[in-house]
Design a protein around this motif. Structure first.
Motif, mmCIF file in Angstrom:
data_model
loop_
_atom_site.group_PDB
_atom_site.id
_atom_site.type_symbol
_atom_site.label_atom_id
_atom_site.label_comp_id
_atom_site.label_asym_id
_atom_site.label_seq_id
_atom_site.Cartn_x
_atom_site.Cartn_y
_atom_site.Cartn_z
ATOM 1 N N TYR A 159 -0.396 0.680 2.354
ATOM 2 C CA TYR A 159 -1.455 0.264 1.445
ATOM 3 C C TYR A 159 -2.330 -0.802 2.104
ATOM 4 O O TYR A 159 -1.818 -1.706 2.770
ATOM 5 C CB TYR A 159 -0.868 -0.346 0.165
ATOM 6 N N GLU A 161 -5.732 -3.426 1.122
ATOM 7 C CA GLU A 161 -6.568 -3.948 0.054
ATOM 8 C C GLU A 161 -7.607 -4.896 0.643
ATOM 9 O O GLU A 161 -7.303 -5.684 1.545
ATOM 10 C CB GLU A 161 -5.705 -4.696 -0.961
ATOM 11 N N LYS A 170 -6.220 -6.271 4.073
ATOM 12 C CA LYS A 170 -4.846 -6.732 4.245
ATOM 13 C C LYS A 170 -3.871 -5.605 3.902
ATOM 14 O O LYS A 170 -4.055 -4.901 2.915
ATOM 15 C CB LYS A 170 -4.570 -7.944 3.365
ATOM 16 N N LYS A 171 -2.838 -5.508 4.716
ATOM 17 C CA LYS A 171 -1.839 -4.464 4.493
ATOM 18 C C LYS A 171 -0.784 -4.972 3.525
ATOM 19 O O LYS A 171 -0.323 -6.110 3.621
ATOM 20 C CB LYS A 171 -1.178 -4.068 5.811
ATOM 21 N N HIS A 172 -0.387 -4.114 2.577
ATOM 22 C CA HIS A 172 0.658 -4.430 1.616
ATOM 23 C C HIS A 172 1.832 -3.482 1.806
ATOM 24 O O HIS A 172 1.692 -2.377 2.335
ATOM 25 C CB HIS A 172 0.144 -4.310 0.182
ATOM 26 N N THR A 173 2.997 -3.920 1.377
ATOM 27 C CA THR A 173 4.183 -3.064 1.453
ATOM 28 C C THR A 173 4.424 -2.332 0.141
ATOM 29 O O THR A 173 5.294 -1.478 0.057
ATOM 30 C CB THR A 173 5.437 -3.888 1.798
ATOM 31 N N HIS A 176 -1.138 -1.077 -4.561
ATOM 32 C CA HIS A 176 -2.292 -1.962 -4.406
ATOM 33 C C HIS A 176 -2.457 -2.884 -5.617
ATOM 34 O O HIS A 176 -2.031 -2.600 -6.717
ATOM 35 C CB HIS A 176 -3.559 -1.135 -4.183
ATOM 36 N N TYR A 177 -3.119 -3.995 -5.352
ATOM 37 C CA TYR A 177 -3.325 -5.005 -6.390
ATOM 38 C C TYR A 177 -4.808 -5.274 -6.644
ATOM 39 O O TYR A 177 -5.165 -6.180 -7.366
ATOM 40 C CB TYR A 177 -2.679 -6.331 -5.973
#
Length: 267
Positions: A159, A161, A170-173, A176-177
């Motif tokens: 992910y 965002e 920015k990469k998320h684990t 998404h937010y």
């Protein structure tokens, strides 16, 4: 599983009596008219019984014992995984357990079972060509999700965002937010303001993530790339990438579960 490496490994196997290689392609698709009553169970049971009966009549006890080892492991696999079955199952197995490949797939196969000197990989080769290692890039304005697939299976999900303060991705684990970030005030005004800002900067912002997407495709050896989302957004995003996009889908599926996305694309 790297499917191309696995195919080469399976092709290298040759076993003489009393050793043999068990190969199975089993149609378990509940949507198939021929599978409405779970007929795969009957096909599997009858095929295993036929192999066992033939070996008993042949009188080779060592080969029969070897087959029974594989048969028991196959039956145990189905007992443990019956509730997870999808459209098909493929298994390659040897009595000494140096080879055990058992995969539940969301793609169709033609039911075939073999007990021979070599692994029968023709269908597996066809599947690898029809459903190659692929990247599915789903975009929805400030959020991007990447689903990696092979043989219609999910390999990994990533992910990204957009951080509106730094204008970087920015990469998320996890999921998404972005929606909560840009609408924290709870008003439609903030969303409207963001939409105008996004449209004005979309190409520039997408250009910032293009190199990351290209690196994903290169490092993971994607053979096919799908881009899913609003037509204008996917067009802009694709224009910033060096990797060619094989298929565009004008559909918002970012918030759909990975299995649902893969199922929709491979149908």
């Amino acid at each position: 599983m790297d499917i191309n490496k696995e195919i080469k490994r399976l092709e290298s196997i040759y076993l003489e009596k009393p050793e043999r290689v068990f190969t199975m392609y089993l149609n378990t698709d509940p949507a198939d008219p021929d599978q409405q009553g779970g007929e795969w169970r009957i096909h599997l049971k009858n095929a295993l019984q036929r192999f066992e009966q033939y070996l008993e009549e042949d009188g080779d006890k060592a080969e029969l014992d070897n087959f029974c080892k594989v048969k028991d492991r196959v039956k145990k696999f189905f007992a443990e995984n019956e509730l997870q079955l999808q459209k098909s199952v493929i298994i390659f197995a040897t009595p000494d357990e140096t080879t055990w490949v058992a995969e539940i797939l969301q793609v169709p196969v033609e039911t075939e079972l073999y007990w021979e000197e070599i692994a029968k990989v023709d269908q597996l080769i066809d599947l690898s060509q029809t459903y190659p290692k692929s990247g599915i890039i789903l975009t929805q304005r400030e959020a991007i999700k990447i689903i990696e697939t092979e043989l219609g299976r999910q390999l990994a999900t990533s992910y990204f965002e957009l951080d509106l303060d730094t204008e970087d991705w920015k990469k998320h684990t996890g999921p998404h937010y972005a929606q909560s970030t840009v609408s924290a005030s709870g008003t439609s005004v903030k969303r409207e303001q963001f939409n105008k800002r996004f449209e004005a900067n979309r190409h520039r912002w997408y250009k910032r993530i293009a190199s990351k997407l290209d690196k994903f495709a290169k490092d993971r050896d994607w053979q096919h790339i799908y881009m899913v989302g609003n037509q204008d957004e996917t067009h802009d995003l694709s224009q910033t990438m060096t990797k060619p996009i094989n298929h565009f889908i004008n559909k918002n599926m970012l918030d759909k579960k990975e299995a649902e996305v893969i199922k929709w694309i491979t149908k």
